[in-house]
Design a protein around this motif. Structure first.
Motif, short mmCIF file in Angstrom:
data_model
loop_
_atom_site.label_atom_id
_atom_site.label_comp_id
_atom_site.label_asym_id
_atom_site.label_seq_id
_atom_site.Cartn_x
_atom_site.Cartn_y
_atom_site.Cartn_z
N SER A 4 0.82 -1.21 0.00
CA SER A 4 0.00 0.00 0.00
C SER A 4 0.86 1.26 0.00
O SER A 4 0.59 2.21 -0.75
CB SER A 4 -0.94 -0.01 1.21
OG SER A 4 -0.19 -0.11 2.42
N SER A 34 -7.75 3.01 -4.62
CA SER A 34 -7.87 3.65 -3.30
C SER A 34 -7.82 2.62 -2.18
O SER A 34 -7.13 2.83 -1.16
CB SER A 34 -9.19 4.42 -3.23
OG SER A 34 -9.37 4.98 -1.94
N SER A 35 -8.51 1.50 -2.35
CA SER A 35 -8.52 0.47 -1.29
C SER A 35 -7.15 -0.19 -1.15
O SER A 35 -6.75 -0.55 -0.04
CB SER A 35 -9.58 -0.58 -1.60
OG SER A 35 -9.28 -1.29 -2.80
N ASP A 38 -4.92 2.32 0.76
CA ASP A 38 -5.32 2.46 2.17
C ASP A 38 -5.09 1.17 2.96
O ASP A 38 -5.24 1.17 4.19
CB ASP A 38 -6.80 2.84 2.26
CG ASP A 38 -7.07 4.25 1.73
OD1 ASP A 38 -6.08 5.02 1.62
OD2 ASP A 38 -8.22 4.55 1.40
N ARG A 40 -6.97 -1.46 2.69
CA ARG A 40 -8.26 -2.09 2.98
C ARG A 40 -8.48 -3.35 2.15
O ARG A 40 -9.36 -4.16 2.46
CB ARG A 40 -9.40 -1.09 2.73
CG ARG A 40 -9.44 0.06 3.71
CD ARG A 40 -10.59 1.02 3.43
NE ARG A 40 -10.31 1.89 2.28
CZ ARG A 40 -10.93 1.82 1.12
NH1 ARG A 40 -11.86 0.90 0.92
NH2 ARG A 40 -10.63 2.66 0.13
#
Length: 268
Positions: A4, A34-35, A38, A40
């Motif tokens: 990430s 984005s995930s 981050d 996630r």
């Protein structure tokens, strides 16, 4: 893993590219980028490979190296070393065959060692080496024999002939595996090999004789690696249990010291 952190660093370093632009280039959605940044979610392997290829780095660098702490030239050097070690850029091995087209086992005697680092890929040089067929070796592999010198790999004695199996992908080597390493500056050595290519672009070489210090050599200086397969000797090596117990204890101590040095550098 640094996935990430690295993904965000690489995207912003690339002319401050937006998540949407990167998503379009990778064939995924902006929300997926984005995930990933981050933490996630984690991309599938095929997407990881796509990311690594897009930014011209190795998959190992993407996952296991904090790229924000490395200079661009260091990233490029490590990338090329990793490709070289994994035979991504093909290393051509020159061999000889007998009349039935069976691969020979060429012997590099002590008197021919000095010329091997320049002649190892020269068909004329190899044609002048002694050649043998050794039926006791497993078929379908390429072997070469080397006459060793010195006492750094006891209980193997000087003038023992060590037979090695050619290693194409050096990253497949297990730590502590005994190998014949051929390099530009060190010549031909028989050592226990520890893979440090990912961390420092080097190989750590250790002797079994504790009088010899371990040392590292740059991976880009290595020409060939041959994994120990068998040996031929005129004398029977003696097994000294106390010696081997001392060797194992010394190896453990060396590993602990090496880990301590690495930890200290990481904190500095």
């Amino acid at each position: 893993m640094f996935l990430s952190k690295n993904l965000k660093y690489l995207r912003e370093r690339n002319n401050r590219q937006t998540q949407e632009n990167l998503a379009d280039a990778l064939g995924i959605t902006r929300s997926a980028v984005s995930s990933y940044e981050d933490g996630r979610a984690e991309p599938k392997l095929v997407v990881m490979n796509r990311i690594a290829q897009y930014f011209n780095i190795t998959l190992d660098q993407l996952l296991n190296v904090d790229l924000s702490r490395m200079r661009e030239e260091d990233i490029a050097r490590q990338r090329e070393v990793s490709k070289y070690a994994s035979a991504h850029n093909l290393r051509i091995l020159t061999i000889t065959v007998d009349k039935e087209n069976n691969e020979n086992v060429e012997l590099v005697p002590e008197k021919a060692r000095a010329g091997y680092t320049t002649g190892y890929s020269d068909p004329n040089y190899l044609s002048n080496l002694p050649k043998y067929q050794l039926p006791f070796l497993p078929q379908g592999k390429t072997y070469r024999a080397f006459e060793i010198t010195g006492d750094s790999m006891l209980p193997l004695l000087p003038n023992t002939i060590v037979i090695g199996e050619y290693v194409t992908n050096w990253t497949d080597l297990r730590d502590g595996q005994t190998c014949i390493v051929v390099s530009k500056n060190e010549g031909i050595v028989l050592k226990k090999v520890y893979n440090r290519i990912k961390d420092r672009a080097t190989l750590l070489l250790k002797s079994t004789n504790i009088q010899y210090r371990p040392y590292e050599i740059p991976a880009e200086e290595v020409l060939e690696i041959w994994k120990f397969s068998a040996y031929i000797s005129r004398e029977l090596p003696e097994e000294v249990h106390s010696y081997h117990e001392l060797r194992e204890a010394f190896d453990r101590l060396e590993e602990e010291v090496q880990e301590l040095k690495t930890f200290t550098k990481a904190k500095a």
